[in-house]
Design a protein around this motif. Sequence first.
Motif, short mmCIF file in Angstrom:
data_model
loop_
_atom_site.label_atom_id
_atom_site.label_comp_id
_atom_site.label_asym_id
_atom_site.label_seq_id
_atom_site.Cartn_x
_atom_site.Cartn_y
_atom_site.Cartn_z
N ILE A 120 0.37 -1.39 -0.31
CA ILE A 120 -0.25 0.07 0.50
C ILE A 120 0.90 1.18 -0.52
O ILE A 120 0.54 1.98 -0.71
CB ILE A 120 -1.25 0.12 0.77
CG1 ILE A 120 -2.46 -0.91 1.35
CG2 ILE A 120 -1.78 1.47 0.65
CD1 ILE A 120 -2.97 -1.45 1.96
N ILE A 121 1.81 1.25 0.67
CA ILE A 121 2.98 2.40 0.67
C ILE A 121 3.35 2.63 -0.54
O ILE A 121 3.49 4.00 -1.34
CB ILE A 121 4.34 2.34 1.78
CG1 ILE A 121 3.41 1.84 3.34
CG2 ILE A 121 4.96 2.88 0.96
CD1 ILE A 121 4.55 2.10 4.29
N ALA A 122 3.78 1.49 -1.17
CA ALA A 122 4.39 1.46 -2.70
C ALA A 122 2.90 1.82 -3.74
O ALA A 122 3.54 2.56 -4.07
CB ALA A 122 5.26 0.33 -3.31
N LEU A 123 2.23 1.90 -3.38
CA LEU A 123 0.87 1.92 -4.61
C LEU A 123 0.20 3.41 -3.96
O LEU A 123 0.53 4.24 -5.27
CB LEU A 123 0.08 0.94 -4.16
CG LEU A 123 -1.24 1.00 -5.22
CD1 LEU A 123 -0.24 0.75 -6.49
CD2 LEU A 123 -2.60 0.38 -4.47
N VAL A 124 0.83 3.73 -3.12
CA VAL A 124 0.38 5.65 -3.17
C VAL A 124 0.96 6.12 -3.35
O VAL A 124 1.02 7.18 -4.58
CB VAL A 124 -0.29 5.59 -1.00
CG1 VAL A 124 -0.14 6.94 -0.94
CG2 VAL A 124 -1.41 4.79 -0.96
#
Length: 170
Positions: free
Chosen positions: A30-34
């Motif tokens: 999620i961190i990478a996606l955001v």
Amino acid sequence: VLSFFYATPMVRVGKNRFNFRKYWYLKSIIIALVWTLSCATIPLLEFNATKNQLIWFSLEKFLFILSIALPYDIKDIAQDSKPNGIKSFAMKFGISKTKWISNSILSIAFLLALWLYPNFYIALLISYSFAFFLNYKLNINTSFYWYTFLIDATIILYFCTFLVSSYFFM
């Protein structure tokens, strides 16, 4: 929105509240996606990029960000091992395997970047070598500043090496 749903149990399933924190692999993803959406994909949409450009560019950025997000799981391992802690890659696989996973993802991102930006191989070599070096030196006792300044600096280094390369080599 993804970050909100990650932290907040909104949906009730039976007697339990559902949230993404229960899924150990989602924290770094999620961190990478955001970061990818906010710093790569959405800005690229403003430049009317083609679908292929958008997909490949975003994929390379996602893999790069994911590979530098995984070391934060190692930093957080003491906090995450508490009863209410978040399960993560480092909790699931341990430090050495998490570093291996991070370096494997970084290797894939590097090869993809070389394919996408062959004229920038020097910039890529510098940026990715720095990220590999930081992962190699990483351990459970690594300073907070290592993460805050050096690992985060890989993103800035990536941009700066591309900027300098485009000025001198294009």
